[in-house]
Write a protein that holds these residues in place. Sequence first.
Motif, PDB file in Angstrom:
ATOM      1  N   TYR A  54     -47.319-133.740  58.247  1.00 43.69           N
ATOM      2  CA  TYR A  54     -47.676-134.620  59.357  1.00 43.69           C
ATOM      3  C   TYR A  54     -46.407-134.957  60.129  1.00 43.69           C
ATOM      4  CZ  TYR A  54     -51.814-135.375  56.410  1.00 43.69           C
ATOM      5  OH  TYR A  54     -52.928-135.201  55.627  1.00 43.69           O
ATOM      6  N   TYR A  55     -46.459-134.724  61.424  1.00 46.85           N
ATOM      7  CA  TYR A  55     -45.336-135.064  62.290  1.00 46.85           C
ATOM      8  C   TYR A  55     -45.851-136.094  63.291  1.00 46.85           C
ATOM      9  CZ  TYR A  55     -43.379-130.755  60.350  1.00 46.85           C
ATOM     10  OH  TYR A  55     -42.926-129.771  59.511  1.00 46.85           O
ATOM     11  N   ILE A  56     -45.497-137.348  63.073  1.00 47.96           N
ATOM     12  CA  ILE A  56     -46.033-138.441  63.866  1.00 47.96           C
ATOM     13  C   ILE A  56     -44.890-139.047  64.693  1.00 47.96           C
ATOM     14  CG2 ILE A  56     -47.371-140.561  63.828  1.00 47.96           C
ATOM     15  CD1 ILE A  56     -48.765-138.108  62.527  1.00 47.96           C
ATOM     16  N   PHE A  57     -45.080-139.113  65.997  1.00 46.99           N
ATOM     17  CA  PHE A  57     -44.020-139.559  66.900  1.00 46.99           C
ATOM     18  C   PHE A  57     -44.496-140.712  67.785  1.00 46.99           C
ATOM     19  CE2 PHE A  57     -43.178-135.067  65.977  1.00 46.99           C
ATOM     20  CZ  PHE A  57     -41.865-135.143  65.525  1.00 46.99           C
ATOM     21  N   ASP A  58     -43.524-141.365  68.402  1.00 42.77           N
ATOM     22  CA  ASP A  58     -43.818-142.531  69.235  1.00 42.77           C
ATOM     23  C   ASP A  58     -43.983-142.194  70.711  1.00 42.77           C
ATOM     24  OD1 ASP A  58     -43.712-144.301  67.063  1.00 42.77           O
ATOM     25  OD2 ASP A  58     -41.534-144.514  67.240  1.00 42.77           O
ATOM     26  N   THR A  59     -43.639-140.981  71.104  1.00 47.96           N
ATOM     27  CA  THR A  59     -43.725-140.636  72.520  1.00 47.96           C
ATOM     28  C   THR A  59     -44.403-139.285  72.711  1.00 47.96           C
ATOM     29  OG1 THR A  59     -41.601-139.448  72.623  1.00 47.96           O
ATOM     30  CG2 THR A  59     -41.544-141.851  72.948  1.00 47.96           C
ATOM     31  N   VAL A  60     -44.986-139.123  73.890  1.00 48.87           N
ATOM     32  CA  VAL A  60     -45.606-137.849  74.268  1.00 48.87           C
ATOM     33  C   VAL A  60     -44.578-136.723  74.237  1.00 48.87           C
ATOM     34  CG1 VAL A  60     -46.683-136.604  76.188  1.00 48.87           C
ATOM     35  CG2 VAL A  60     -47.365-138.956  75.683  1.00 48.87           C
ATOM     36  N   GLU A  61     -43.390-137.008  74.717  1.00 50.06           N
ATOM     37  CA  GLU A  61     -42.348-135.984  74.800  1.00 50.06           C
ATOM     38  C   GLU A  61     -41.961-135.458  73.422  1.00 50.06           C
ATOM     39  OE1 GLU A  61     -42.582-138.315  78.402  1.00 50.06           O
ATOM     40  OE2 GLU A  61     -42.262-138.953  76.318  1.00 50.06           O
ATOM     41  N   GLU A  62     -41.884-136.342  72.442  1.00 47.16           N
ATOM     42  CA  GLU A  62     -41.539-135.915  71.087  1.00 47.16           C
ATOM     43  C   GLU A  62     -42.640-135.057  70.476  1.00 47.16           C
ATOM     44  OE1 GLU A  62     -38.926-139.295  68.956  1.00 47.16           O
ATOM     45  OE2 GLU A  62     -40.779-140.047  69.867  1.00 47.16           O
ATOM     46  N   VAL A  63     -43.881-135.456  70.709  1.00 49.80           N
ATOM     47  CA  VAL A  63     -45.007-134.656  70.203  1.00 49.80           C
ATOM     48  C   VAL A  63     -44.967-133.249  70.789  1.00 49.80           C
ATOM     49  CG1 VAL A  63     -47.519-134.403  70.195  1.00 49.80           C
ATOM     50  CG2 VAL A  63     -46.497-136.646  69.795  1.00 49.80           C
ATOM     51  N   ASN A  64     -44.817-133.156  72.086  1.00 46.90           N
ATOM     52  CA  ASN A  64     -44.830-131.852  72.741  1.00 46.90           C
ATOM     53  C   ASN A  64     -43.650-130.988  72.319  1.00 46.90           C
ATOM     54  OD1 ASN A  64     -47.156-132.552  74.119  1.00 46.90           O
ATOM     55  ND2 ASN A  64     -46.048-133.309  75.903  1.00 46.90           N
ATOM     56  N   ALA A  65     -42.477-131.598  72.188  1.00 46.93           N
ATOM     57  CA  ALA A  65     -41.290-130.844  71.783  1.00 46.93           C
ATOM     58  C   ALA A  65     -41.449-130.296  70.366  1.00 46.93           C
ATOM     59  CB  ALA A  65     -40.050-131.725  71.875  1.00 46.93           C
ATOM     60  N   LYS A  66     -41.979-131.123  69.468  1.00 46.97           N
ATOM     61  CA  LYS A  66     -42.166-130.660  68.088  1.00 46.97           C
ATOM     62  C   LYS A  66     -43.222-129.560  68.023  1.00 46.97           C
ATOM     63  CE  LYS A  66     -41.229-130.926  63.696  1.00 46.97           C
ATOM     64  NZ  LYS A  66     -39.880-130.612  63.176  1.00 46.97           N
ATOM     65  N   ALA A  67     -44.289-129.719  68.785  1.00 48.51           N
ATOM     66  CA  ALA A  67     -45.327-128.682  68.800  1.00 48.51           C
ATOM     67  C   ALA A  67     -44.755-127.353  69.271  1.00 48.51           C
ATOM     68  CB  ALA A  67     -46.482-129.110  69.699  1.00 48.51           C
ATOM     69  N   ALA A  68     -44.011-127.379  70.360  1.00 51.00           N
ATOM     70  CA  ALA A  68     -43.415-126.145  70.868  1.00 51.00           C
ATOM     71  C   ALA A  68     -42.480-125.528  69.832  1.00 51.00           C
ATOM     72  CB  ALA A  68     -42.660-126.435  72.168  1.00 51.00           C
TER      73      ALA A  68
END
Length: 222
Positions: free
Chosen positions: A153-167
């Motif tokens: 599980y990779y849980i982040f506080d910002t949209v940018e962090e989610v998208n960067a980790k997904a990529a």
Amino acid sequence: MYNPNSLDTICGALSYALGIEAPAEAAAANADLTAYIDTVFGGEKADRVIMYNPDAIAEWIFRKYPSLTKGAQARTDIEIPLCSVMPSVTPVCFGTMYTGAQPAVHGIRKYEKPVIKIDSIFDAALRAGKKCAIISYGKSSLSHIFLERDMDYYIFDTVEEVNAKAAKLIIEDEYDFIVVYNANYDSAMHNAFHLSSLSLESRVIDNFQFLGIFQSGITPNQ
């Protein structure tokens, strides 16, 4: 508009794509999607499946403002109308999408975020030896309702962090099944109004741009 295919048919189709047994309570797989999978993969299965969830946009909005979604449609091979479960709030819908079960079965019937205990696609994938990950926004339902599985599980506080980790994870190509949810449109919608320029126009277009970024990292057999 009433669409005959229920949201509960997606889980079985995703399981079919992965070549695994569907979760115990899952509805029959969506026939249109499984036919598409057979055509694209020539009867084989996908090595990887990535589910990008840009959040629910009501069909009437989709039909009324086609210019907002033309970018996503240009990147898409198939469009399958679905009928939501009720109430059509995020945790109820995600519960159905990834168990294949109706709300009365998976247990979430209102806006709440308990851990779902019945069999899910994550459980089915893990049994089949698949490596799974959820990448999500910290306050969202998807960060909570499928916890307590032996997966990442990779849980982040910002949209940018989610998208960067997904990529990053897509490019690294170590997971068989990735589910991504950045809550970008949803958070704006709840804070404003679903037709505001912030929630509808800016966030929806942003999400479709993220789709393009994610797709650029996917190899042809995923």
